[in-house]
Design an enzyme around this catalytic site. Sequence first.
Site, short mmCIF file in Angstrom:
data_model
loop_
_atom_site.label_atom_id
_atom_site.label_comp_id
_atom_site.label_asym_id
_atom_site.label_seq_id
_atom_site.Cartn_x
_atom_site.Cartn_y
_atom_site.Cartn_z
N THR A 103 0.85 -1.20 0.00
CA THR A 103 0.00 0.00 0.00
C THR A 103 0.88 1.25 0.00
O THR A 103 0.43 2.33 0.37
CB THR A 103 -0.94 0.04 1.24
OG1 THR A 103 -0.14 -0.08 2.42
CG2 THR A 103 -1.98 -1.06 1.20
N ARG A 149 4.15 2.47 -2.52
CA ARG A 149 4.26 2.93 -3.90
C ARG A 149 4.61 1.73 -4.78
O ARG A 149 5.43 0.89 -4.39
CB ARG A 149 5.37 4.00 -4.04
CG ARG A 149 4.99 5.37 -3.52
CD ARG A 149 3.88 6.03 -4.35
NE ARG A 149 3.53 7.35 -3.86
CZ ARG A 149 2.59 7.62 -2.95
NH1 ARG A 149 1.88 6.63 -2.42
NH2 ARG A 149 2.34 8.85 -2.58
N GLU A 162 0.07 3.85 -12.85
CA GLU A 162 -1.33 3.96 -12.42
C GLU A 162 -2.08 4.91 -13.35
O GLU A 162 -1.54 5.97 -13.66
CB GLU A 162 -1.38 4.47 -10.98
CG GLU A 162 -0.78 3.46 -10.01
CD GLU A 162 -0.78 3.92 -8.55
OE1 GLU A 162 -1.41 4.95 -8.24
OE2 GLU A 162 -0.15 3.24 -7.74
N HIS A 209 -5.55 2.25 -5.65
CA HIS A 209 -4.87 3.25 -4.81
C HIS A 209 -5.86 4.01 -3.92
O HIS A 209 -6.04 5.23 -4.08
CB HIS A 209 -4.06 4.22 -5.69
CG HIS A 209 -2.92 4.86 -4.93
ND1 HIS A 209 -1.75 5.26 -5.50
CD2 HIS A 209 -2.78 5.15 -3.60
CE1 HIS A 209 -0.94 5.78 -4.59
NE2 HIS A 209 -1.56 5.73 -3.41
C1 DGY Z 1 -0.33 9.20 -0.01
O1 DGY Z 1 -0.83 10.05 0.72
O2 DGY Z 1 0.85 9.25 -0.35
C2 DGY Z 1 -1.21 8.06 -0.46
O3 DGY Z 1 -0.61 7.25 -1.38
C3 DGY Z 1 -2.54 8.56 -0.96
O4 DGY Z 1 -3.23 9.11 0.07
#
Ligand code: DGY
Length: 316
Positions: A232, A234, A263, A282
């Site tokens: 979750t 990158r 993406e 995402h």
């Molecule tokens: C971030 O804040 O970097 C997340 O990937 C999206 O909220």
Amino acid sequence: FITRKIPEPGPSILKKYFQVNMNPEANVLDRQVLIKKVKNADAILCMLGDKIDSRVMDAAGPKLRVISCYSVGYDHVDIKEAEKRKIIVTNTPDVLANTTADLTFSLILSAARNIVNADCHVRNGNWKFGWTPDLFLGYDVYGSTLGVIGLGEIGSLVAKRAKGFGMNVLYYSNSRNRKIESELSISYVSLEELLQRSDFVSIHVSLNKSSFHMIDESKIKLMKKTAFLINTSRGKVINEQHLIKALRDKKIAGAGLDVYEDEPISTSNPLIQMQQTVLLPHIGSATYKTRAKMAEVSANNIVNSLIGKGTVYKIR
Ligand code: DGY
């Protein structure tokens, strides 16, 4: 200039002090349009999909003083270039950590227990025989081992949730955090040991030169055949081609992904055809409350940088 429509109270906070020009669409602005729109801006409030580099900074002109990211990640901004020009770059830490940790956990559970495939099975009318001894057998989350890569805010909150699920937690991070280790009873190990021992490996590092493709074939090779990779953070932290190959060759059991190298991912991306992946668009921080909070923090970062005295969440 706000590059995409953001929720209240962001726009209202800014309108109290400045002339605000917000792209009214939720879509990413075409680069040429972005370059045109930022002209003469004192501040740009930008999103992950906007590449804010020297061309955009040049196009904005010498008045540009703040680049405010509507995110905690800031890999879309050329920080060195901003520093050279004395432009302040800000982000939205803290406010999205619990929300993203929740989503990470939902990926762990969904991947381990076939939630998405099982849901489709019911909806598509394929559930023919009632309770069945071997229908959608998955893996236990309780009692298993979670490996957290990157023990920052989000990583720590994922570790905390894991303890509530009766998991054994290992972590690897650039710096060791003995306080959290003893608070949560988690163990610091090398990246290699973490990959070898974990049933679920969850990535929580920011993207930079040293984390780019940090999970590649040589690292995936160390994982158990029954393990899941969860991301979750990158997409570019994982070499996606290597992951696809490992999933095809059944080197690991599956993956739960919220982020990708490109993406949105193309519909021809092989990950989409795989039953052993759970794929999200995402949405780690996507709750009403958190997105509003991010709007508030990113707007206040501009106000406080330009005229206020309150907190500015500066990068570096
Ligand atoms: C971030 O804040 O970097 C997340 O990937 C999206 O909220």
